[in-house]
Design an enzyme around this catalytic site. Structure first.
Site, PDB file in Angstrom:
ATOM      1  CG  ASP A 207      -1.957   1.125   1.159  1.00 49.93           C
ATOM      2  OD1 ASP A 207      -2.931   0.915   0.420  1.00 49.93           O
ATOM      3  OD2 ASP A 207      -1.571   2.142   2.183  1.00 49.93           O
ATOM      4  CD  GLU A 252      15.035 -12.953   5.376  1.00 54.21           C
ATOM      5  OE1 GLU A 252      13.983 -13.332   5.946  1.00 54.21           O
ATOM      6  OE2 GLU A 252      15.821 -11.645   5.839  1.00 54.21           O
TER       7      GLU A 252
HETATM    8  C1  NOJ Z   1      -4.322   3.048  -0.861  1.00 56.95           C
HETATM    9  C2  NOJ Z   1      -5.520   2.218  -0.337  1.00 56.95           C
HETATM   10  O1  NOJ Z   1      -5.685   1.474  -1.816  1.00 56.95           O
HETATM   11  C3  NOJ Z   1      -6.678   3.157  -0.061  1.00 56.95           C
HETATM   12  O2  NOJ Z   1      -7.927   2.140   0.119  1.00 56.95           O
HETATM   13  C4  NOJ Z   1      -6.305   3.445   1.341  1.00 56.95           C
HETATM   14  O3  NOJ Z   1      -7.302   4.556   1.790  1.00 56.95           O
HETATM   15  C5  NOJ Z   1      -4.920   4.290   1.178  1.00 56.95           C
HETATM   16  N1  NOJ Z   1      -3.873   3.767   0.616  1.00 56.95           N
HETATM   17  C6  NOJ Z   1      -4.460   4.498   2.616  1.00 56.95           C
HETATM   18  O4  NOJ Z   1      -3.906   3.447   3.160  1.00 56.95           O
END
Ligand code: NOJ
Length: 521
Positions: A207, A252
């Site tokens: 993310d 790893e």
């Molecule tokens: C990107 C994610 O896809 C989204 O859903 C989220 O709100 C933000 N990152 C924050 O984690």
């Protein structure tokens, strides 16, 4: 399937666990939110569809202010979704069916309910204080710089009254950013990767991973981008070092573990840099494609630019049309005919495709009445529950956490499965064709001359070749090809199995099978 690594050859399918399926459809108290057992129970459907790998959006313990992207415990399943035993059963069942599983890893921020942040805010001398980014207030309590947060349309800084300092949050105030400059933080987040790899996951979707590094000087972002959320602008050299460390952690473990990064920088060259030289991310989402409107010229430019910037560092492209953060492409493009043509494009371009659950049903976004809106980012429409059948409840226990997408009584898995002309069957045919054709999975890509509204390209690998034609226009158009071949797939099903007659219908796309040299002799 042989050839490249599995994550180059295969097709990913994104599951947003709240809305994919529930195992508790008979229960009126819990059946309105999806769970892990619900996913396991539907794996055979995904095998029938023909995808190769699943990406599970977060199912970790969370207060759900950002619906799971605010993690309060990275190494446990939120009780709403089940247990670690349910997760293990899901992975085992997926692997038994030949499906790979990747999970979301949220490295840049945590929930303000996470024990790390709770401890950090107990005092300036707390052992975890420097796991987060703190700054003293300026005159009148002003934030230290002009960085903006997402969802709040305000500063990316919130005052912690008890300790008198502001902390950084690129998203909600309930999502404090971790300080990756601190090696203890990096080690802790590496251990999260190890925890899930030891449980058998094949990789991760990382993310906003480009947002882990922060400018230690907290310099203002330039005025021309000052209105944008900080995470869309933040691109630090040190992040590449952090990602090389992450890659070593993945390495790893045996078995081709991989990471696909959400590098939300709209400049493809900047995104491409996060592949390193084969020593950072394996793949990055190609968001330029998501933002390309339904236009042959714009898509051609996007495809060319992607090939140029990724080709320069021998990185492999990805293609994505929809996800849980954006209006669905069926809604953006405005018709099912275009969504069908887009599916042909998505599954025949050179690169790894990512499907978002429900696009195979041609789902549009659900209209959300104001009293049902729950997401701070206004993204509820694309997150509506998947309708599994046309009867009451559509496979869910009422009330579902969000309303269903339009026409759920007819546009649902069971109905579309019964109808061989449906978009669901089109996806299935495309996935089968891709699996069977080395040219589509890893062949070369070459443009062919075509009228303005049409993209025409040839994919070939050794003796295997396919031509793909996509009409972005609303008129029937003539496409002359020296050796047209047979229609293997048509987005509307028309003419499949027959020689291509040099015409494309409005918003029609076709895959043509070329006779192999052996067959021509
Ligand atoms: C990107 C994610 O896809 C989204 O859903 C989220 O709100 C933000 N990152 C924050 O984690």
């Amino acid at each position: 399937m042989s050839g490249g690594p599995w994550w180059r050859d295969g097709v990913f399918y994104q599951i947003y666990p709240r809305s994919f399926a529930t195992s508790m459809h008979a229960s009126s108290t819990h059946g309105g939110v999806g769970d892990l057992r619900g996913v396991t129970a539907r794996l055979d459907h995904l095998v029938w569809l023909g995808v190769d790998a699943l990406w599970l959006s977060p199912f970790y313990r969370s207060p759900m202010r950002d619906f799971g992207y605010d993690v309060a415990d990275h190494c446990d399943v939120d009780p709403r979704f089940g247990t670690l035993a349910d997760f293990d059963a899901l992975v085992a069942a997926a692997h038994a069916r030949g499906l790979r599983v990747i999970v979301d890893w949220v490295p840049a921020h945590v929930s303000s309910d996470h024990p790390w942040f709770r401890e950090a805010r107990t005092g300036r001398a707390s052992a975890r204080r420097d796991w987060f980014v703190w700054a003293d207030p300026g005159p009148g309590g002003a934030p230290p710089n002009n960085w903006r947060s997402t969802f709040t349309d305000g500063p990316a800084w919130t005052l912690d009254e008890a300790t008198g300092q502001l902390y950084l949050h690129s998203f909600l105030p309930e999502q404090p950013d971790l300080a990756w400059a601190n090696p203890q933080v990096r080690r802790a987040m590496h251990d999260v990767l190890r925890f899930w790899m030891a449980r058998g996951v094949d990789g991760f979707r990382a993310d906003v991973v480009h947002n882990v590094g922060k400018d230690p000087a907290l310099t203002d972002v330039p005025a021309d981008v000052a209105g944008l959320p900080y995470f869309m602008v933040n691109d630090q050299a040190v992040t590449h070092e952090y990602l090389r460390e992450v890659r070593r952690v993945l390495d790893e473990f045996p078995g081709d573990r991989m990471m696909v990064g959400e590098v939300f920088l709209l400049d493809p060259e900047r995104m491409a840099a996060y592949h390193g030289h084969g020593d950072e991310l394996h793949l990055c989402f190609n968001f330029a494609a998501v933002f390309a409107p339904w236009s042959a010229a714009r898509w051609r430019a996007c495809i060319d630019r992607t090939a140029a910037v990724l080709g320069a560092r021998d990185a492999w492209p990805t293609w994505v049309l929809s996800n849980h953060d954006l209006p669905r492409h069926r809604t953006r493009y405005g018709s099912e005919a275009r969504a069908r043509a887009a599916a042909v494009l998505l599954l025949t371009l050179r690169g790894t495709p990512f499907l978002y659950m429900g696009e195979e049903l041609g789902l549009a976004d659900a209209p959300i009445p104001p009293d049902r809106a729950v997401d701070p980012g206004g993204r509820d429409g694309c997150r509506a529950p998947l309708p599994w059948h046309g009867e009451a409840g559509h496979g869910w226990g009422p009330p579902t956490w969000l309303p269903f997408p339009p026409d759920a009584a007819t546009r649902n898995v069971a109905e579309l499965k019964r109808d061989a002309t449906s978009i669901l069957h089109l996806y299935r045919r495309l996935l089968a064709a891709r699996r069977a054709a080395p040219s589509l999975r890893r062949g070369t890509f070459e443009w062919l001359p075509a009228p303005e509204s049409v993209l025409a390209f040839r994919r070939s690998h050794e003796e295997d070749a396919r031509l793909v034609l996509v009409n972005f226009g609303d008129d029937r158009v003539r496409v002359e090809l020296p050796s047209p071949g047979v229609v293997e797939i048509a987005s509307d099903g028309v003419g499949e199995g027959a020689v291509f007659e040099q015409f494309l219908g409005a918003s029609q796309a076709v895959v043509l099978r070329q006779p192999t040299p052996a067959a021509r002799r």
